[in-house]
Design an enzyme around this catalytic site. Sequence first.
Site, PDB file in Angstrom:
ATOM      1  N   LEU A  95       8.355   3.523  -2.303  1.00  0.00           N
ATOM      2  CA  LEU A  95       9.422   3.995  -1.438  1.00  0.00           C
ATOM      3  C   LEU A  95      10.562   2.998  -1.535  1.00  0.00           C
ATOM      4  O   LEU A  95      10.417   1.847  -1.136  1.00  0.00           O
ATOM      5  CB  LEU A  95       8.916   4.109   0.004  1.00  0.00           C
ATOM      6  CG  LEU A  95       7.649   4.952   0.189  1.00  0.00           C
ATOM      7  CD1 LEU A  95       7.164   4.875   1.642  1.00  0.00           C
ATOM      8  CD2 LEU A  95       7.891   6.398  -0.219  1.00  0.00           C
ATOM      9  N   ARG A 134     -11.707  13.123   4.059  1.00  0.00           N
ATOM     10  CA  ARG A 134     -11.393  12.225   2.957  1.00  0.00           C
ATOM     11  C   ARG A 134     -10.108  12.595   2.220  1.00  0.00           C
ATOM     12  O   ARG A 134      -9.877  13.757   1.891  1.00  0.00           O
ATOM     13  CB  ARG A 134     -12.551  12.221   1.942  1.00  0.00           C
ATOM     14  CG  ARG A 134     -12.364  11.156   0.853  1.00  0.00           C
ATOM     15  CD  ARG A 134     -13.456  11.183  -0.172  1.00  0.00           C
ATOM     16  NE  ARG A 134     -13.312  10.074  -1.103  1.00  0.00           N
ATOM     17  CZ  ARG A 134     -13.765  10.070  -2.348  1.00  0.00           C
ATOM     18  NH1 ARG A 134     -14.435  11.116  -2.806  1.00  0.00           N
ATOM     19  NH2 ARG A 134     -13.575   9.031  -3.130  1.00  0.00           N
ATOM     20  N   LEU A 135      -9.295  11.569   1.987  1.00  0.00           N
ATOM     21  CA  LEU A 135      -8.204  11.613   1.017  1.00  0.00           C
ATOM     22  C   LEU A 135      -8.665  10.767  -0.151  1.00  0.00           C
ATOM     23  O   LEU A 135      -8.776   9.547  -0.045  1.00  0.00           O
ATOM     24  CB  LEU A 135      -6.909  11.057   1.615  1.00  0.00           C
ATOM     25  CG  LEU A 135      -5.699  10.986   0.678  1.00  0.00           C
ATOM     26  CD1 LEU A 135      -5.276  12.375   0.218  1.00  0.00           C
ATOM     27  CD2 LEU A 135      -4.529  10.275   1.354  1.00  0.00           C
ATOM     28  N   SER A 188       5.152   0.462   0.108  1.00  0.00           N
ATOM     29  CA  SER A 188       6.276   0.331   1.028  1.00  0.00           C
ATOM     30  C   SER A 188       6.643  -1.137   1.217  1.00  0.00           C
ATOM     31  O   SER A 188       5.782  -2.017   1.153  1.00  0.00           O
ATOM     32  CB  SER A 188       5.904   0.948   2.379  1.00  0.00           C
ATOM     33  OG  SER A 188       6.834   0.597   3.383  1.00  0.00           O
ATOM     34  N   GLY A 189       7.920  -1.394   1.492  1.00  0.00           N
ATOM     35  CA  GLY A 189       8.376  -2.756   1.767  1.00  0.00           C
ATOM     36  C   GLY A 189       8.349  -3.109   3.235  1.00  0.00           C
ATOM     37  O   GLY A 189       8.860  -4.162   3.626  1.00  0.00           O
ATOM     38  N   ASP A 245     -14.841   1.480  -2.895  1.00  0.00           N
ATOM     39  CA  ASP A 245     -14.817   0.303  -2.034  1.00  0.00           C
ATOM     40  C   ASP A 245     -15.639   0.531  -0.767  1.00  0.00           C
ATOM     41  O   ASP A 245     -16.117  -0.422  -0.146  1.00  0.00           O
ATOM     42  CB  ASP A 245     -13.382  -0.091  -1.687  1.00  0.00           C
ATOM     43  CG  ASP A 245     -12.584   1.024  -1.034  1.00  0.00           C
ATOM     44  OD1 ASP A 245     -12.913   2.200  -1.245  1.00  0.00           O
ATOM     45  OD2 ASP A 245     -11.606   0.725  -0.315  1.00  0.00           O
ATOM     46  N   GLY A 263      -9.354   3.635   4.659  1.00  0.00           N
ATOM     47  CA  GLY A 263      -8.536   2.534   4.179  1.00  0.00           C
ATOM     48  C   GLY A 263      -8.851   2.106   2.772  1.00  0.00           C
ATOM     49  O   GLY A 263      -9.485   2.828   1.999  1.00  0.00           O
ATOM     50  N   CYS A 319      -8.328   7.960   4.801  1.00  0.00           N
ATOM     51  CA  CYS A 319      -9.106   9.033   5.384  1.00  0.00           C
ATOM     52  C   CYS A 319      -8.898   9.077   6.886  1.00  0.00           C
ATOM     53  O   CYS A 319      -8.162   8.294   7.471  1.00  0.00           O
ATOM     54  CB  CYS A 319     -10.589   8.842   5.070  1.00  0.00           C
ATOM     55  SG  CYS A 319     -10.937   8.603   3.314  1.00  0.00           S
TER      56      CYS A 319
END
Length: 617
Positions: free
Chosen positions: A263, A50-51, A381-382, A104, A80, A2
């Site tokens: 990714l 918000r996402l 992601s790495g 959360d 987060g 978010c």
Amino acid sequence: MCGITGWLSYSRNMQTQRDTLRRMTETMSKRGPDAGGTWIEGPVGFGHRRLSIIDLEGGRQPMLARRDDGLEAAAITYSGEVYNFRELRAELKVRGHRFESRSDTEVVLRAYLEWGDAFVERLNGMYAFALWDLRSQQLLLVRDRMGVKPLYYFETDDGLIFGSEPKALLANPLVPRRVGVDGLREILEMVKTPGHAIFDGMREVLPGELVRVDRQGLTRRRYWQLEAREHEHSLEQTIGHTRDLLEDIVQRQIVSDVPLCSLLSGGLDSSIITALASKKLLAAGKDNIRSFSIDFLDHGSGFAGDAVRGTPDAPFVRDLVERIHSSHHEIILDSRELADPSLRSLVIEALDLPPAYWGDMWPSLYRLFQEVRSHSTVALSGESADEVFGGYRWFHDPVAIEAHTFPWLTSVTGKYFDGKTLFDPALLRQLDMPGFLQDSYSQAISDAPVLPSEGQTERRMRQMSYVNLTRFVQTLLDRKDRMSMAVGLEVRVPFCDHRLVDYAFNIPWEMKAFDGREKSILRAATRDLLPESISDRVKSPYPSTQDPAYEQALRTSLAQIMADKHAPVRALLDASKVKHTLAKPVGDSSPMYDRMGMELAVGLNTWLSEQGVSLDL
């Protein structure tokens, strides 16, 4: 994931500032396209965009927690993911807490009510949030241990203004759009000073820091930072424990109520995360992981290795996809589009700053994330494995190891991070760039923890690890965060789990490179997951286009700037150097070296002119 913002003013009733708070909140709409809200109580106002990732219906914010007697106790605006929220929720239930959602966010809020400030030490994840205690009338700002999620603030005479990005603060009339000498120095050099923001008076909450504001003022406390400890495991135990940590981390980070993907570059790091996620999802009876890779039109067949990037990614991507049978999508970008001024404007709008190095990577990441977002809302992601396990070439280059400066500015890599090449030497002397760089490096080294028993080589390699984990990685995490959140995509970074970072930081260098190669422990811990071609692949950075059309478009933009007497960056440039660079044939001499200077000049001009920023030099 978010966007958050807010304003604390002990001398104001924030109800009278509702319109300003709303404007601040709306600057975060791309970070949070699914919902938005504000909350005001006395001197404080919170904004949230918000996402939706977990508990799509029940996790709305800002969120309030009430005591058993029904009175409001605390409020939070949160960005987060806390990956151990299920365990914390179960523990809090045993302690008598009742929950109204599965989010959360509510767990974090309840954890504060149960454990006070000590609650931050129980959190595992990537997060940045503000919490207002209605009982004590104090504000807490908290950022995750590695600084994966951003959080900025600006102190005022009677409180504080904060937000996920500078743009949220700049929407408040109390925060000036002004950059001084220190800010310009950090733009021109690839050095990120922890806690410093580019704009005058603005700061970042440090990774692993808790900032408290009350009527007496502001105090800061680090609840986590890297520490030097003796490593007690054998080589075999170290390899095994690293694998156990990775298994647990990925298991936690594939939890999502929305589509998830990875990714995939075909490098060691992203391949490990993709393979582990595939394994976990299939074992749980779920669909296999979706994976995404990137390439450029007319790039694959014409790839030419250089001092930084030795091999193309596509063959290695195919090797892993054939091994794990992921649902794979290759995204092909047009190099000419990456230099389009309108795309550059979008990148700078997302970043609030000019891209300072390898400029084509910013728009290519933007377009990559934009395409990924049309399929998924969360991506793994790495990133950061090279900082954690010593993967970059400068970890293994004697010139870089022995240099008294940041290792990425030395040896073969140094010229690729230098964007100052077209700037006026008189300006650079005024800014004292060598002195700034030396001061920054000296501070970084003096902060590095060491063990009294360490020999000279081990101590130096620990210092190398420290500056990479506290300086270099922040530039990459910022880039990842801004480009992904600008299109509403959450990118998780398993290698930034603080347990793994802390453990790897204390593995002796001799063991960390036990077979003479980069990331030896990581290779050994995951070899069974990967094709041999990937396990043995040499580090290759995120791809940069080699298409001459990109450089030509960049030259065109720079020439237009020099022809515009009102262009704000012109006064900062050396006209003769610009003329000399533009007179070269495209691709002549050191194209990447020349490109860095052009990238920064063009990006800085766009930022100054479109963002209304003033330089105070």
